[in-house]
Design an enzyme around this catalytic site. Structure first.
Site, PDB file in Angstrom:
ATOM      1  N   SER A  32     132.165  84.348  -5.927  1.00  0.00           N
ATOM      2  CA  SER A  32     130.768  83.899  -5.861  1.00  0.00           C
ATOM      3  C   SER A  32     130.548  82.395  -6.046  1.00  0.00           C
ATOM      4  CB  SER A  32     129.963  84.638  -6.933  1.00  0.00           C
ATOM      5  OG  SER A  32     130.364  84.204  -8.231  1.00  0.00           O
ATOM      6  N   ALA A  73     130.314  93.112  -5.591  1.00  0.00           N
ATOM      7  CA  ALA A  73     131.603  92.435  -5.792  1.00  0.00           C
ATOM      8  C   ALA A  73     131.830  91.342  -4.762  1.00  0.00           C
ATOM      9  CB  ALA A  73     132.738  93.450  -5.720  1.00  0.00           C
ATOM     10  N   ARG A 102     126.446  76.394 -17.531  1.00  0.00           N
ATOM     11  CA  ARG A 102     127.354  75.257 -17.812  1.00  0.00           C
ATOM     12  C   ARG A 102     126.624  74.203 -18.632  1.00  0.00           C
ATOM     13  NH1 ARG A 102     130.202  70.487 -14.169  1.00  0.00           N
ATOM     14  NH2 ARG A 102     131.751  69.988 -15.757  1.00  0.00           N
ATOM     15  N   TYR A 120     132.273  79.914   0.899  1.00  0.00           N
ATOM     16  CA  TYR A 120     131.596  81.034   0.228  1.00  0.00           C
ATOM     17  C   TYR A 120     130.485  81.599   1.101  1.00  0.00           C
ATOM     18  CZ  TYR A 120     128.010  83.316  -2.580  1.00  0.00           C
ATOM     19  OH  TYR A 120     127.058  84.202  -3.015  1.00  0.00           O
ATOM     20  N   LYS A 149     129.963  85.302   3.020  1.00  0.00           N
ATOM     21  CA  LYS A 149     128.830  86.201   2.740  1.00  0.00           C
ATOM     22  C   LYS A 149     128.089  86.494   4.057  1.00  0.00           C
ATOM     23  CE  LYS A 149     127.581  87.719  -0.585  1.00  0.00           C
ATOM     24  NZ  LYS A 149     127.957  88.955  -1.333  1.00  0.00           N
ATOM     25  N   THR A 196     123.046  86.678  -0.231  1.00  0.00           N
ATOM     26  CA  THR A 196     122.496  85.433  -0.767  1.00  0.00           C
ATOM     27  C   THR A 196     121.652  84.713   0.283  1.00  0.00           C
ATOM     28  OG1 THR A 196     123.162  83.227  -1.488  1.00  0.00           O
ATOM     29  CG2 THR A 196     124.720  84.380  -0.107  1.00  0.00           C
ATOM     30  N   ASP A 197     120.731  83.872  -0.185  1.00  0.00           N
ATOM     31  CA  ASP A 197     119.952  83.039   0.741  1.00  0.00           C
ATOM     32  C   ASP A 197     120.812  81.951   1.376  1.00  0.00           C
ATOM     33  OD1 ASP A 197     120.256  81.399  -1.512  1.00  0.00           O
ATOM     34  OD2 ASP A 197     118.105  81.061  -1.802  1.00  0.00           O
ATOM     35  N   GLU A 198     122.017  81.718   0.821  1.00  0.00           N
ATOM     36  CA  GLU A 198     122.858  80.639   1.351  1.00  0.00           C
ATOM     37  C   GLU A 198     123.333  80.910   2.770  1.00  0.00           C
ATOM     38  OE1 GLU A 198     125.853  79.022  -1.154  1.00  0.00           O
ATOM     39  OE2 GLU A 198     124.743  79.470  -2.977  1.00  0.00           O
ATOM     40  N   LEU A 241     137.996  92.897 -12.177  1.00  0.00           N
ATOM     41  CA  LEU A 241     138.081  92.109 -13.421  1.00  0.00           C
ATOM     42  C   LEU A 241     138.814  90.792 -13.157  1.00  0.00           C
ATOM     43  CD1 LEU A 241     138.671  94.877 -16.143  1.00  0.00           C
ATOM     44  CD2 LEU A 241     136.516  94.008 -15.222  1.00  0.00           C
TER      45      LEU A 241
HETATM   46  P1  NAD Z   1     130.147  86.972 -10.407  1.00  0.00           P
HETATM   47  O1  NAD Z   1     131.218  86.066  -9.920  1.00  0.00           O
HETATM   48  O2  NAD Z   1     129.537  86.746 -11.730  1.00  0.00           O
HETATM   49  O3  NAD Z   1     130.685  88.473 -10.389  1.00  0.00           O
HETATM   50  C1  NAD Z   1     131.442  88.991  -9.328  1.00  0.00           C
HETATM   51  C2  NAD Z   1     132.163  90.244  -9.828  1.00  0.00           C
HETATM   52  O4  NAD Z   1     132.877  90.808  -8.704  1.00  0.00           O
HETATM   53  C3  NAD Z   1     133.198  89.960 -10.925  1.00  0.00           C
HETATM   54  O5  NAD Z   1     133.049  90.887 -11.975  1.00  0.00           O
HETATM   55  C4  NAD Z   1     134.542  90.127 -10.214  1.00  0.00           C
HETATM   56  O6  NAD Z   1     135.567  90.600 -11.073  1.00  0.00           O
HETATM   57  C5  NAD Z   1     134.191  91.140  -9.136  1.00  0.00           C
HETATM   58  N1  NAD Z   1     135.096  91.065  -7.977  1.00  0.00           N
HETATM   59  C6  NAD Z   1     135.422  89.957  -7.267  1.00  0.00           C
HETATM   60  N2  NAD Z   1     136.299  90.286  -6.292  1.00  0.00           N
HETATM   61  C7  NAD Z   1     136.518  91.623  -6.392  1.00  0.00           C
HETATM   62  C8  NAD Z   1     137.320  92.549  -5.673  1.00  0.00           C
HETATM   63  N3  NAD Z   1     138.101  92.149  -4.658  1.00  0.00           N
HETATM   64  N4  NAD Z   1     137.286  93.846  -6.036  1.00  0.00           N
HETATM   65  C9  NAD Z   1     136.517  94.274  -7.076  1.00  0.00           C
HETATM   66  N5  NAD Z   1     135.756  93.433  -7.813  1.00  0.00           N
HETATM   67  C10 NAD Z   1     135.758  92.120  -7.467  1.00  0.00           C
HETATM   68  O7  NAD Z   1     129.030  86.960  -9.254  1.00  0.00           O
HETATM   69  P2  NAD Z   1     127.450  87.123  -9.352  1.00  0.00           P
HETATM   70  O8  NAD Z   1     126.849  85.798  -9.499  1.00  0.00           O
HETATM   71  O9  NAD Z   1     127.135  88.222 -10.285  1.00  0.00           O
HETATM   72  O10 NAD Z   1     127.148  87.604  -7.858  1.00  0.00           O
HETATM   73  C11 NAD Z   1     127.195  88.987  -7.526  1.00  0.00           C
HETATM   74  C12 NAD Z   1     126.782  89.164  -6.080  1.00  0.00           C
HETATM   75  O11 NAD Z   1     125.472  88.650  -5.894  1.00  0.00           O
HETATM   76  C13 NAD Z   1     127.667  88.446  -5.078  1.00  0.00           C
HETATM   77  O12 NAD Z   1     127.819  89.279  -3.941  1.00  0.00           O
HETATM   78  C14 NAD Z   1     126.889  87.190  -4.731  1.00  0.00           C
HETATM   79  O13 NAD Z   1     127.190  86.755  -3.435  1.00  0.00           O
HETATM   80  C15 NAD Z   1     125.476  87.713  -4.822  1.00  0.00           C
HETATM   81  N6  NAD Z   1     124.441  86.711  -5.132  1.00  0.00           N
HETATM   82  C16 NAD Z   1     124.568  85.908  -6.217  1.00  0.00           C
HETATM   83  C17 NAD Z   1     123.555  85.012  -6.536  1.00  0.00           C
HETATM   84  C18 NAD Z   1     123.635  84.117  -7.760  1.00  0.00           C
HETATM   85  O14 NAD Z   1     122.729  83.310  -7.979  1.00  0.00           O
HETATM   86  N7  NAD Z   1     124.641  84.231  -8.611  1.00  0.00           N
HETATM   87  C19 NAD Z   1     122.422  84.930  -5.716  1.00  0.00           C
HETATM   88  C20 NAD Z   1     122.329  85.771  -4.592  1.00  0.00           C
HETATM   89  C21 NAD Z   1     123.343  86.668  -4.328  1.00  0.00           C
HETATM   90  O1  TDX Z   2     127.779  71.263 -13.071  1.00  0.00           O
HETATM   91  C1  TDX Z   2     127.037  71.428 -12.095  1.00  0.00           C
HETATM   92  N1  TDX Z   2     126.145  70.448 -11.758  1.00  0.00           N
HETATM   93  C2  TDX Z   2     125.296  70.564 -10.695  1.00  0.00           C
HETATM   94  O2  TDX Z   2     124.500  69.649 -10.429  1.00  0.00           O
HETATM   95  C3  TDX Z   2     127.071  72.642 -11.295  1.00  0.00           C
HETATM   96  C4  TDX Z   2     128.032  73.739 -11.623  1.00  0.00           C
HETATM   97  C5  TDX Z   2     126.200  72.737 -10.242  1.00  0.00           C
HETATM   98  N2  TDX Z   2     125.340  71.739  -9.931  1.00  0.00           N
HETATM   99  C6  TDX Z   2     124.378  71.910  -8.826  1.00  0.00           C
HETATM  100  C7  TDX Z   2     124.915  72.436  -7.533  1.00  0.00           C
HETATM  101  C8  TDX Z   2     123.729  73.222  -6.977  1.00  0.00           C
HETATM  102  O3  TDX Z   2     122.825  72.345  -6.327  1.00  0.00           O
HETATM  103  O4  TDX Z   2     123.457  72.914  -9.296  1.00  0.00           O
HETATM  104  C9  TDX Z   2     123.046  73.769  -8.213  1.00  0.00           C
HETATM  105  C10 TDX Z   2     123.431  75.196  -8.555  1.00  0.00           C
HETATM  106  O5  TDX Z   2     124.855  75.277  -8.526  1.00  0.00           O
HETATM  107  P1  TDX Z   2     125.641  76.671  -8.699  1.00  0.00           P
HETATM  108  O6  TDX Z   2     125.264  77.284 -10.001  1.00  0.00           O
HETATM  109  O7  TDX Z   2     127.076  76.411  -8.414  1.00  0.00           O
HETATM  110  O8  TDX Z   2     124.935  77.580  -7.592  1.00  0.00           O
HETATM  111  P2  TDX Z   2     124.836  77.486  -5.985  1.00  0.00           P
HETATM  112  O9  TDX Z   2     125.941  76.716  -5.384  1.00  0.00           O
HETATM  113  O10 TDX Z   2     123.415  77.118  -5.659  1.00  0.00           O
HETATM  114  O11 TDX Z   2     125.083  79.059  -5.630  1.00  0.00           O
HETATM  115  C11 TDX Z   2     124.528  80.099  -6.475  1.00  0.00           C
HETATM  116  O12 TDX Z   2     123.372  80.647  -5.894  1.00  0.00           O
HETATM  117  C12 TDX Z   2     123.550  81.388  -4.720  1.00  0.00           C
HETATM  118  C13 TDX Z   2     125.561  81.193  -6.721  1.00  0.00           C
HETATM  119  O13 TDX Z   2     126.712  80.615  -7.324  1.00  0.00           O
HETATM  120  C14 TDX Z   2     125.892  81.909  -5.453  1.00  0.00           C
HETATM  121  O14 TDX Z   2     126.786  82.992  -5.724  1.00  0.00           O
HETATM  122  C15 TDX Z   2     124.620  82.439  -4.850  1.00  0.00           C
HETATM  123  O15 TDX Z   2     124.885  83.008  -3.600  1.00  0.00           O
END
Ligand code: NAD
Ligand code: TDX
Length: 332
Positions: free
Chosen positions: A82, A79, A191, A148, A152, A121-123, A35
Site C-alpha cells: 500500500s 490485502a 509518521r 502502487y 491498483k 483507491t482514488d489514486e 503478515l
Molecule cells: P496496509 O499496508 O496497512 O495493510 C495491508 C495488509 O495487507 C497488511 O496486513 C499486509 O500484511 C497484507 N498483505 C499484503 N500483501 C499480502 C498478500 N500477498 N497476501 C495476504 N496479505 C497481504 O494497507 P491499508 O492502508 O490498510 O490499505 C488497505 C487497502 O485499502 C489497500 O488495498 C489499499 O490500496 C486500499 N486503500 C488504502 C487507502 C489509505 O489511505 N491507506 C486509501 C484507499 C484505499
Molecule cells: O513523511 C512524509 N511526508 C510527506 O510530506 C510522508 C510519509 C508523506 N508525505 C506526503 C506525501 C503525500 O502527499 O503526505 C501525503 C500522504 O502521504 P502517504 O501517507 O504516503 O499517502 P499517499 O501517497 O497519499 O497514499 C495513501 O492514500 C491513498 C495510501 O498510502 C495509499 O495506500 C492510498 O491508496
C-alpha cells in the site's frame, strides 16, 4: 448473517473494518493476511473467538485461497502492498500482491460464485490541479502515476473484466486517504505524530503544498459495509468525506495539537512523480445508498487519532525504527 473473508485484515484499514463489522453486525469474519511488515496482529487482539479467526497466508496461494473462498459467503479484499514510497524503491511485490493476488481471488470467486468486494483507491485517477473545480467521479478516466497506483488500477480493471466476462458478483470502491488508529507509522499522519512524540521534527515532502482528501477509517468501513450489503453488482462507488487539506496544514495542526510551534517541521526531498491533489465526489454513494460520514470535523478526528498514538506506544514503537531507517536511506 454472513461469514466474510477479509483479506489484509491485519493491516490498517482492514483491521478497522473487522472491528466495525464485529461491533455493528452479526456477521462473522475470517482474516487472510500474509503478515507482511505492514501488518500488526496487535490490531486484532481481544476480538470474540466465536466470530473471528486469523489465517496467515498469501493471497497468491491459489490452493489456500480456493478453500477459504469456497467456505465463505463474501470476500472483502483489502490485502495489498500500500505504500507509494516503497513502490518507487521496489515495484515487484506490488505486482505480485496487488495484481496476481487479486487475480487469484477473482478466479476462486468465479469458481464458487462468491460475492466479492474490491477495495481500491482514488489514486487510480491520477491527480488534479489545485484550482481544478472538478473532483474525481465514477466516470473519471484512469491515469495512475506510481507503481502502487498502477497496480491498483490494474486490479480494478481485472475485477471489471471478471464481472463482464464471467458474471462474478463484484463491486468496487475507490476511497480517498484514510487516517485513524492502527495506521502504520510509515504513512504521513502517524509518521508525523510519532515523530513529535519521540522528539523528532515532522518531515514535509517538497513544499508541503500537495492536497489529500482525508477520511476517517471508521467512515471508510461504514461505507464499505453499505456497498457490500446494498450496492448494485458490477458498480463502482467512490468514498470520500470532503476532507481536502494540504500537507502543510495537516502538519501544522499536529504540531499545534501537541503543543509545538507551528513552524517546527523540516522540508525534505520530494517524492518522485508526487501526485499534487486528490479530491472525491461521493454523491453516488450518498444518494444511492444513503451513506454519510460520522467524522465531519478533521480537527476532532485528528485529535482522537493523536490521543490513540500517545496512549498506545506499544502498538507502534516496534515498527518505528525500521520505518525511519527506510526513510533515512531515501534521504527523507
Ligand atoms: P496496509 O499496508 O496497512 O495493510 C495491508 C495488509 O495487507 C497488511 O496486513 C499486509 O500484511 C497484507 N498483505 C499484503 N500483501 C499480502 C498478500 N500477498 N497476501 C495476504 N496479505 C497481504 O494497507 P491499508 O492502508 O490498510 O490499505 C488497505 C487497502 O485499502 C489497500 O488495498 C489499499 O490500496 C486500499 N486503500 C488504502 C487507502 C489509505 O489511505 N491507506 C486509501 C484507499 C484505499
Ligand atoms: O513523511 C512524509 N511526508 C510527506 O510530506 C510522508 C510519509 C508523506 N508525505 C506526503 C506525501 C503525500 O502527499 O503526505 C501525503 C500522504 O502521504 P502517504 O501517507 O504516503 O499517502 P499517499 O501517497 O497519499 O497514499 C495513501 O492514500 C491513498 C495510501 O498510502 C495509499 O495506500 C492510498 O491508496
Amino acid at each position: 448473517m454472513s461469514h466474510i473473508l477479509v483479506t489484509g485484515g491485519a493491516g490498517f484499514i482492514g483491521s478497522n473494518f473487522v472491528r466495525f463489522v464485529l461491533d455493528n453486525t452479526a456477521h462473522s469474519i475470517t482474516v487472510l493476511d500474509k503478515l507482511t511488515y505492514a501488518a500488526n496482529t496487535a490490531s486484532l487482539q481481544g476480538l470474540p473467538a466465536s466470530r473471528f479467526a486469523l489465517v496467515q497466508g498469501d493471497i497468491t496461494d491459489a490452493d489456500l485461497v480456493d478453500g477459504l473462498v469456497a467456505s465463505h459467503d463474501a470476500v472483502v479484499h483489502y490485502a495489498a502492498e500500500s505504500h507509494n514510497d516503497n513502490s518507487l524503491d521496489d515495484p515487484r511485490p506490488f505486482l505480485d500482491s496487488n495484481v496476481i493476488g487479486t487475480y487469484t481471488l477473482l478466479e476462486a470467486a468465479r469458481r464458487h460464485g462468491t460475492r466479492f468486494h474490491h477495495i481500491s483507491t482514488d489514486e487510480v485517477y491520477g491527480d488534479l490541479e489545485l484550482d481544478d473545480p472538478n473532483r474525481f467521479t465514477e466516470s473519471t478516466a484512469y491515469n495512475p502515476s506510481s507503481p502502487y497506483s498502477s497496480t491498483k488500477a490494474a486490479s480494478d480493471l481485472l475485477v471489471r473484466a471478471w464481472v463482464r466476462s464471467f458474471g462474478i458478483e463484484a463491486t468496487i470502491s475507490n476511497c480517498s486517504n484514510n487516517y485513524g488508529p492502527y495506521q502504520h507509522v510509515e504513512k504521513f499522519i502517524p509518521r508525523q505524530i510519532t515523530n513529535v512524540l519521540t522528539g523528532v521534527r515532522p518531515k514535509l515532502y517538497g513544499a508541503g503544498a500537495n492536497v489529500r482528501d482525508w477520511i476517517h477509517a471508521e467512515d471508510h468501513s461504514s461505507a464499505v459495509l453499505s456497498v457490500l450489503e446494498h450496492g448494485s453488482i458490477g458498480e463502482t462507488y467512490l468514498i470520500g468525506a470532503d476532507g481536502e487539506k494540504n500537507n502543510r496544514e495537516v502538519v501544522e495542526m499536529i504540531l499545534q495539537q501537541l503543543g509545538q510551534p507551528a513552524g517546527a517541521y523540516d522540508l525534505v526531498t520530494d517524492r518522485v512523480g508526487h501526485d499534487l491533489r486528490y479530491a472525491i465526489d461521493s454523491t453516488k454513494l450518498r444518494t444511492e445508498l444513503g451513506w454519510a460520514p460520522r467524522f465531519t470535523d478533521f480537527s476532532e478526528g485528528l485529535a482522537s487519532t493523536i490521543a490513540w498514538y500517545r496512549d498506545d506506544p506499544a502498538w507502534w514503537e516496534p515498527q518505528k525504527k525500521a520505518a525511519e531507517a527506510r526513510y533515512t536511506a531515501q534521504g527523507r
